[in-house]
Motif scaffolding. Sequence first.
Motif, mmCIF file in Angstrom:
data_model
loop_
_atom_site.group_PDB
_atom_site.id
_atom_site.type_symbol
_atom_site.label_atom_id
_atom_site.label_comp_id
_atom_site.label_asym_id
_atom_site.label_seq_id
_atom_site.Cartn_x
_atom_site.Cartn_y
_atom_site.Cartn_z
ATOM 1 N N HIS A 91 33.609 81.944 81.397
ATOM 2 C CA HIS A 91 32.862 81.768 80.160
ATOM 3 C C HIS A 91 33.652 80.968 79.123
ATOM 4 N N ALA A 92 32.978 80.652 78.037
ATOM 5 C CA ALA A 92 33.609 79.952 76.919
ATOM 6 C C ALA A 92 34.482 80.906 76.120
ATOM 7 N N PHE A 93 35.318 80.321 75.271
ATOM 8 C CA PHE A 93 36.182 81.100 74.390
ATOM 9 C C PHE A 93 35.352 82.057 73.537
ATOM 10 N N ALA A 94 35.768 83.322 73.480
ATOM 11 C CA ALA A 94 35.116 84.354 72.664
ATOM 12 C C ALA A 94 33.649 84.532 73.017
ATOM 13 N N ALA A 95 33.312 84.319 74.287
ATOM 14 C CA ALA A 95 31.911 84.439 74.727
ATOM 15 C C ALA A 95 31.815 85.245 76.022
ATOM 16 N N GLY A 96 32.589 86.322 76.101
ATOM 17 C CA GLY A 96 32.648 87.093 77.333
ATOM 18 C C GLY A 96 31.545 88.098 77.525
ATOM 19 N N GLU A 97 30.673 88.275 76.513
ATOM 20 C CA GLU A 97 29.575 89.228 76.661
ATOM 21 C C GLU A 97 28.597 88.746 77.730
ATOM 22 N N LEU A 98 28.116 89.668 78.528
ATOM 23 C CA LEU A 98 27.233 89.283 79.628
ATOM 24 C C LEU A 98 25.955 88.613 79.147
ATOM 25 N N ARG A 162 33.429 79.803 101.499
ATOM 26 C CA ARG A 162 32.450 78.981 100.771
ATOM 27 C C ARG A 162 32.397 79.481 99.329
ATOM 28 N N ILE A 163 32.906 78.670 98.397
ATOM 29 C CA ILE A 163 33.074 79.124 97.024
ATOM 30 C C ILE A 163 32.635 78.053 96.033
ATOM 31 N N GLY A 164 32.326 78.510 94.821
ATOM 32 C CA GLY A 164 32.051 77.595 93.722
ATOM 33 C C GLY A 164 32.646 78.155 92.448
ATOM 34 N N PHE A 165 33.024 77.264 91.547
ATOM 35 C CA PHE A 165 33.501 77.666 90.226
ATOM 36 C C PHE A 165 32.643 76.978 89.182
ATOM 37 N N ILE A 166 32.079 77.779 88.283
ATOM 38 C CA ILE A 166 31.292 77.260 87.171
ATOM 39 C C ILE A 166 31.980 77.687 85.888
ATOM 40 N N GLY A 167 32.182 76.759 84.965
ATOM 41 C CA GLY A 167 32.861 77.096 83.729
ATOM 42 C C GLY A 167 32.324 76.320 82.552
ATOM 43 N N HIS A 168 32.386 76.945 81.384
ATOM 44 C CA HIS A 168 31.939 76.333 80.132
ATOM 45 C C HIS A 168 33.069 76.390 79.113
ATOM 46 N N SER A 169 33.320 75.264 78.454
ATOM 47 C CA SER A 169 34.284 75.163 77.367
ATOM 48 C C SER A 169 35.689 75.549 77.855
ATOM 49 N N PHE A 170 36.310 76.590 77.263
ATOM 50 C CA PHE A 170 37.620 77.012 77.752
ATOM 51 C C PHE A 170 37.542 77.343 79.242
ATOM 52 N N GLY A 171 36.451 77.997 79.659
ATOM 53 C CA GLY A 171 36.269 78.305 81.068
ATOM 54 C C GLY A 171 36.063 77.078 81.927
ATOM 55 N N GLY A 172 35.467 76.024 81.339
ATOM 56 C CA GLY A 172 35.342 74.763 82.065
ATOM 57 C C GLY A 172 36.695 74.122 82.290
ATOM 58 N N GLY A 173 37.535 74.129 81.250
ATOM 59 C CA GLY A 173 38.880 73.592 81.408
ATOM 60 C C GLY A 173 39.725 74.397 82.372
ATOM 61 N N ALA A 174 39.422 75.695 82.492
ATOM 62 C CA ALA A 174 40.178 76.555 83.414
ATOM 63 C C ALA A 174 39.722 76.412 84.858
ATOM 64 N N SER A 175 38.523 75.911 85.082
ATOM 65 C CA SER A 175 37.962 75.891 86.434
ATOM 66 C C SER A 175 38.789 75.083 87.439
ATOM 67 N N PRO A 199 34.125 70.860 78.805
ATOM 68 C CA PRO A 199 35.413 71.544 78.963
ATOM 69 C C PRO A 199 36.373 71.328 77.800
ATOM 70 N N PHE A 200 37.229 72.328 77.646
ATOM 71 C CA PHE A 200 38.390 72.237 76.765
ATOM 72 C C PHE A 200 39.570 71.721 77.591
ATOM 73 N N ARG A 201 40.734 71.754 77.013
ATOM 74 C CA ARG A 201 41.967 71.264 77.643
ATOM 75 C C ARG A 201 42.226 71.972 78.971
ATOM 76 N N VAL A 202 42.763 71.229 79.925
ATOM 77 C CA VAL A 202 43.149 71.770 81.223
ATOM 78 C C VAL A 202 44.629 72.127 81.197
ATOM 79 N N TYR A 203 44.941 73.341 81.624
ATOM 80 C CA TYR A 203 46.331 73.779 81.739
ATOM 81 C C TYR A 203 46.694 73.966 83.202
ATOM 82 N N GLU A 204 47.964 74.088 83.444
ATOM 83 C CA GLU A 204 48.546 74.585 84.687
ATOM 84 C C GLU A 204 48.607 73.582 85.818
#
Length: 359
Positions: A91-98, A162-175, A199-204
């Motif tokens: 999820h995005a930053f500060a958006a962890g509510e289901l 067989r996997i997929g990663f979906i991410g938005h904002s901070f979560g998009g940058g983390a994907s 996406p936000f910045r990519v780390y790691e």
Amino acid sequence: MRLAAAMAVLMAAGALAACGGSGGIDEARAAAAATPVDTCVSAPSDGYGGPGPYAVAVQSVANPERRGAEVTVFSPQDAGTAPRPVIFFAHAFAAGELDTYIELLERLASQGWIVVHSPYGFLESFQLLSPGKVPPAYDQLWAGFEAAVTRYGAELHMDTSRIGFIGHSFGGGASPAMLTRALARGWGGNARFVFIMAPFRVYEITPDDYARWPSDTRALIEVYDDDDTNDHRYAIDDIWAHLGTIPDARKDYLLLGSATHGSCTLPADHAVPMARNGRYGQLNGFDPWAVWRRADALARCTFDGDATGCAIALGRGDARQADMGNWLDDGSPLPPIQSLIPPQPRNCGEGERCTFRRD
């Protein structure tokens, strides 16, 4: 001044995360039931992005890296014992509510896939202002994904090949980092995708890590023309520029523009993927077309070899990809979503508002 402005946004978001929204599945489903999709735009009629054939069961497991946090696992009911691909959502930053993304998560599970939602903490994301240090939120995300597989892998017949990663904002940058960790763990050997939104910045991870992604990986990046939060250059320079080992037919970069028709306005801002999240996010005609349909199509393309799904997700201007539905009052089409190849930044220009500018 730019740092102070960013901090103000983070603190406001943190306050919303602390006192707004709900984390439980019952509350999330109630919020979804009480919020109809905007009636200005026709719904997709080809089945992509709509409810699938399965009812959805929901289970949870504790996140070992975040005390008191629950990882939620969505799975198709009465789907038999055949192995099921797994989609991991960040999820995005500060958006962890289901309730922020509940419609997307349940629609994907209703198609027959396992979907894992792993929330990370607000304070653990604060290092997003320090480009050289990986935020603890990455470890929280990954620990939640691993915990779900460990607890429910056999019971739910998870097929982590067989996997997929979906991410938005901070979560998009983390994907990208999450996919890289998954590959190192031996997951994704048969099929894998990433769907990255605003996406936000990519780390790691490094350019060498991207280069080790298998060439049959599918990658879709989607950005929003009026996003005044995250600079499009994060998507372009931190992710797209490193996808050289993936053939053109397996990757695409989409730009969604705002649309107005009569009294109906659909803003293509940072919150497009959010159905609701405090003062951010709005469930409207963009959700079924730009988010749910795109994710469903990419998963079908990757896991089932579905040709129409590949065209919708990665069609590079194919009419099935460009289609965003019609205005209900007169049947005229919405502006198409654009496949923007080569990608060019369309926000955060000189003098434009931009909370997180990639300098």
